[in-house]
Design a protein around this motif. Structure first.
Motif, PDB file in Angstrom:
ATOM      1  N   PHE A   3       0.839  -1.183   0.000  1.00 41.17           N
ATOM      2  CA  PHE A   3       0.000   0.000   0.000  1.00 41.17           C
ATOM      3  C   PHE A   3       0.881   1.243   0.000  1.00 41.17           C
ATOM      4  O   PHE A   3       1.700   1.399   0.891  1.00 41.17           O
ATOM      5  CB  PHE A   3      -0.835  -0.018   1.281  1.00 41.17           C
ATOM      6  CG  PHE A   3      -2.256   0.354   1.052  1.00 41.17           C
ATOM      7  CD1 PHE A   3      -2.606   1.646   0.708  1.00 41.17           C
ATOM      8  CD2 PHE A   3      -3.261  -0.612   1.184  1.00 41.17           C
ATOM      9  CE1 PHE A   3      -3.933   1.976   0.507  1.00 41.17           C
ATOM     10  CE2 PHE A   3      -4.585  -0.280   0.982  1.00 41.17           C
ATOM     11  CZ  PHE A   3      -4.929   1.012   0.638  1.00 41.17           C
ATOM     12  N   ILE A   4       0.752   2.103  -0.984  1.00 46.42           N
ATOM     13  CA  ILE A   4       1.540   3.345  -0.997  1.00 46.42           C
ATOM     14  C   ILE A   4       0.598   4.528  -0.831  1.00 46.42           C
ATOM     15  O   ILE A   4      -0.328   4.707  -1.624  1.00 46.42           O
ATOM     16  CB  ILE A   4       2.345   3.506  -2.313  1.00 46.42           C
ATOM     17  CG1 ILE A   4       3.138   2.233  -2.623  1.00 46.42           C
ATOM     18  CG2 ILE A   4       3.266   4.715  -2.222  1.00 46.42           C
ATOM     19  CD1 ILE A   4       4.004   2.335  -3.891  1.00 46.42           C
ATOM     20  N   TYR A  50       0.809  -2.909  -6.889  1.00 44.34           N
ATOM     21  CA  TYR A  50       0.729  -2.058  -5.699  1.00 44.34           C
ATOM     22  C   TYR A  50      -0.669  -1.458  -5.585  1.00 44.34           C
ATOM     23  O   TYR A  50      -1.392  -1.360  -6.574  1.00 44.34           O
ATOM     24  CB  TYR A  50       1.746  -0.911  -5.781  1.00 44.34           C
ATOM     25  CG  TYR A  50       3.177  -1.361  -5.604  1.00 44.34           C
ATOM     26  CD1 TYR A  50       3.827  -1.188  -4.388  1.00 44.34           C
ATOM     27  CD2 TYR A  50       3.865  -1.968  -6.655  1.00 44.34           C
ATOM     28  CE1 TYR A  50       5.142  -1.604  -4.221  1.00 44.34           C
ATOM     29  CE2 TYR A  50       5.180  -2.396  -6.492  1.00 44.34           C
ATOM     30  CZ  TYR A  50       5.812  -2.209  -5.278  1.00 44.34           C
ATOM     31  OH  TYR A  50       7.105  -2.617  -5.108  1.00 44.34           O
ATOM     32  N   ARG A  51      -1.006  -1.050  -4.378  1.00 41.71           N
ATOM     33  CA  ARG A  51      -2.242  -0.303  -4.172  1.00 41.71           C
ATOM     34  C   ARG A  51      -1.880   1.136  -3.825  1.00 41.71           C
ATOM     35  O   ARG A  51      -1.193   1.386  -2.839  1.00 41.71           O
ATOM     36  CB  ARG A  51      -3.054  -0.924  -3.023  1.00 41.71           C
ATOM     37  CG  ARG A  51      -3.665  -2.272  -3.380  1.00 41.71           C
ATOM     38  CD  ARG A  51      -4.014  -3.053  -2.124  1.00 41.71           C
ATOM     39  NE  ARG A  51      -5.009  -2.365  -1.304  1.00 41.71           N
ATOM     40  CZ  ARG A  51      -6.326  -2.441  -1.506  1.00 41.71           C
ATOM     41  NH1 ARG A  51      -6.806  -3.181  -2.475  1.00 41.71           N
ATOM     42  NH2 ARG A  51      -7.161  -1.805  -0.726  1.00 41.71           N
ATOM     43  N   PHE A  52      -2.306   2.055  -4.652  1.00 40.52           N
ATOM     44  CA  PHE A  52      -2.005   3.469  -4.423  1.00 40.52           C
ATOM     45  C   PHE A  52      -3.218   4.124  -3.776  1.00 40.52           C
ATOM     46  O   PHE A  52      -4.306   4.121  -4.345  1.00 40.52           O
ATOM     47  CB  PHE A  52      -1.704   4.178  -5.750  1.00 40.52           C
ATOM     48  CG  PHE A  52      -0.482   3.663  -6.456  1.00 40.52           C
ATOM     49  CD1 PHE A  52       0.754   4.266  -6.252  1.00 40.52           C
ATOM     50  CD2 PHE A  52      -0.565   2.576  -7.319  1.00 40.52           C
ATOM     51  CE1 PHE A  52       1.892   3.801  -6.908  1.00 40.52           C
ATOM     52  CE2 PHE A  52       0.572   2.094  -7.973  1.00 40.52           C
ATOM     53  CZ  PHE A  52       1.792   2.700  -7.775  1.00 40.52           C
ATOM     54  N   ASN A  53      -3.000   4.638  -2.599  1.00 40.50           N
ATOM     55  CA  ASN A  53      -4.055   5.388  -1.933  1.00 40.50           C
ATOM     56  C   ASN A  53      -3.780   6.872  -2.188  1.00 40.50           C
ATOM     57  O   ASN A  53      -2.825   7.434  -1.652  1.00 40.50           O
ATOM     58  CB  ASN A  53      -4.031   5.076  -0.433  1.00 40.50           C
ATOM     59  CG  ASN A  53      -5.188   5.710   0.288  1.00 40.50           C
ATOM     60  OD1 ASN A  53      -6.280   5.781  -0.256  1.00 40.50           O
ATOM     61  ND2 ASN A  53      -4.951   6.189   1.507  1.00 40.50           N
ATOM     62  N   ASP A  83       3.409   8.433   2.267  1.00 39.44           N
ATOM     63  CA  ASP A  83       4.717   7.876   1.907  1.00 39.44           C
ATOM     64  C   ASP A  83       5.429   8.799   0.926  1.00 39.44           C
ATOM     65  O   ASP A  83       6.638   8.988   1.017  1.00 39.44           O
ATOM     66  CB  ASP A  83       4.539   6.492   1.275  1.00 39.44           C
ATOM     67  CG  ASP A  83       3.945   5.505   2.270  1.00 39.44           C
ATOM     68  OD1 ASP A  83       4.494   5.400   3.376  1.00 39.44           O
ATOM     69  OD2 ASP A  83       2.916   4.869   1.947  1.00 39.44           O
ATOM     70  N   ILE A  84       4.667   9.329  -0.009  1.00 36.51           N
ATOM     71  CA  ILE A  84       5.257  10.212  -1.020  1.00 36.51           C
ATOM     72  C   ILE A  84       4.277  11.350  -1.334  1.00 36.51           C
ATOM     73  O   ILE A  84       3.072  11.127  -1.438  1.00 36.51           O
ATOM     74  CB  ILE A  84       5.551   9.459  -2.337  1.00 36.51           C
ATOM     75  CG1 ILE A  84       6.379   8.199  -2.065  1.00 36.51           C
ATOM     76  CG2 ILE A  84       6.270  10.365  -3.349  1.00 36.51           C
ATOM     77  CD1 ILE A  84       6.420   7.230  -3.216  1.00 36.51           C
ATOM     78  N   ILE A 160       6.808   4.008  -7.256  1.00 38.00           N
ATOM     79  CA  ILE A 160       7.234   2.712  -6.702  1.00 38.00           C
ATOM     80  C   ILE A 160       8.737   2.724  -6.426  1.00 38.00           C
ATOM     81  O   ILE A 160       9.179   2.322  -5.348  1.00 38.00           O
ATOM     82  CB  ILE A 160       6.858   1.557  -7.671  1.00 38.00           C
ATOM     83  CG1 ILE A 160       5.326   1.454  -7.795  1.00 38.00           C
ATOM     84  CG2 ILE A 160       7.448   0.230  -7.185  1.00 38.00           C
ATOM     85  CD1 ILE A 160       4.860   0.520  -8.904  1.00 38.00           C
ATOM     86  N   ASP A 161       9.523   3.238  -7.395  1.00 36.46           N
ATOM     87  CA  ASP A 161      10.979   3.342  -7.183  1.00 36.46           C
ATOM     88  C   ASP A 161      11.295   4.149  -5.931  1.00 36.46           C
ATOM     89  O   ASP A 161      12.181   3.796  -5.153  1.00 36.46           O
ATOM     90  CB  ASP A 161      11.649   4.069  -8.366  1.00 36.46           C
ATOM     91  CG  ASP A 161      11.756   3.181  -9.585  1.00 36.46           C
ATOM     92  OD1 ASP A 161      11.537   1.959  -9.458  1.00 36.46           O
ATOM     93  OD2 ASP A 161      12.047   3.711 -10.671  1.00 36.46           O
TER      94      ASP A 161
END
Ligand code: GDP
Ligand code: K
Ligand code: MG
Length: 281
Positions: A3-4, A50-53, A83-84, A160-161
């Motif tokens: 999860f990002i 991935y799961r992007f929130n 996270d970002i 992701i990177d």
């Protein structure tokens, strides 16, 4: 998948909502996010395992404390700790948009820039070495045309990177404010670092810069620290010394230094075509 958590931050009309809608797609849930007077939309999308929130935050030119929107964005970053942060930058208005970027750099968080409205730059025939600018700022820059859905796959891959810490170009750069301001930051920072509970969570450099700007919200948040009075004393001393030297309010000194950085960085990386009124020089 992993999860990002992503927050979209940028000036009004830079294309945040367009990017958000495109990335999340109509199949994803979009709901209101618990805001006070300003709201933010949130959506989850799955891509590349991935799961992007993704949270679409209100547009702001700055993240100081002068409007509910600014405080909302700032609190989202410092309290929800995405996270970002995806800083959506309007490529046709770089100088103004990058001001907010300099504030994100101060916060010492992971940032990826979506260089949006890239079609406008191409139309003007601008020669922009955005990769070099990204290196100067320690932030990867991905050109996007959100209204056409272009560049978004690349952007997600870069997220992701960044999340996985596998891009050597991403580093914690900081803006060099010049010797006198840097010395002030260092003195305040030392006092802040006597509180590991604080500096584990927040960037002491960021707090020090906010104190030099005499940011009341930040000062209020520190009142419970055992060495609060020492911090306040040191910050006041730094502000006084800077204002004596520059003969300007300390906040203006920091703002000018940020624009100085932007101007210098663009001078090295950005060139408009040498054609005016149909003539070639
Ligand atoms: P926000 O205020 O940051 O949420 O910006 P919006 O998503 O509402 O976009 C502002 C305007 O810019 C809208 O009219 C969009 O259609 C347009 N727009 C968004 N992305 C692009 C782009 O990459 N290129 C161009 N030319 N227009 C765009
Ligand atoms: K808008
Ligand atoms: Mg919007």
């Amino acid at each position: 998948g992993k999860f990002i958590n992503i927050a979209l931050v940028g000036n009004p009309n830079s294309g945040k909502t367009t990017l958000f809608n495109y990335a999340s797609g109509s199949r994803e849930r979009v709901g209101n996010y618990g805001g006070v007077t300003v709201d933010a939309k949130e959506a989850v999308m799955k891509k590349y395992g991935y799961r992007f929130n993704i949270v679409d935050l209100p547009g702001t030119y700055s993240i100081t404390e002068y409007s509910p929107e600014e405080l909302f964005v700032r609190n989202h970053i410092t309290e929800k700790m995405p996270d970002i942060v995806v800083n959506v930058v309007d490529a046709s208005n770089l100088e103004r948009n990058l001001y907010l970027t300099t504030q994100l750099i101060d916060m010492d968080i992971k940032v990826v820039i979506a260089l949006n409205m890239y079609d406008e730059l191409e139309k003007k025939g601008v020669d922009f070495d955005y990769k070099a600018l990204g290196k100067m700022m320690g932030i990867p820059i991905i050109p996007t045309i959100a209204s056409k859905g272009k560049g978004i796959g690349k952007l997600l891959k870069k997220l992701i990177d960044s999340y996985e810490d596998r891009d050597p170009n991403i580093r914690h750069a900081h803006i060099n404010y010049g010797e006198m301001i840097e010395n002030g930051i260092k003195n305040i920072r030392e006092k802040l670092c006597e509180n590991p509970g604080l500096t584990d969570k927040y960037s002491p450099r960021y707090i020090a810069i906010k104190l030099i700007e005499t940011d009341k919200t930040t000062m209020r948040q520190l009142t419970k620290l055992p060495n609060y009075e020492e911090i306040e004393f040191t910050a006041n001393k730094v502000v006084k010394r800077l204002e004596q030297e520059y003969v300007e309010p300390s906040e203006t000194i920091i703002t000018d230094a940020k624009y100085g950085f932007i101007t210098g960085a663009l001078k090295e990386t950005y060139r408009e075509p040498k054609q005016f009124h149909g003539k070639v020089r």
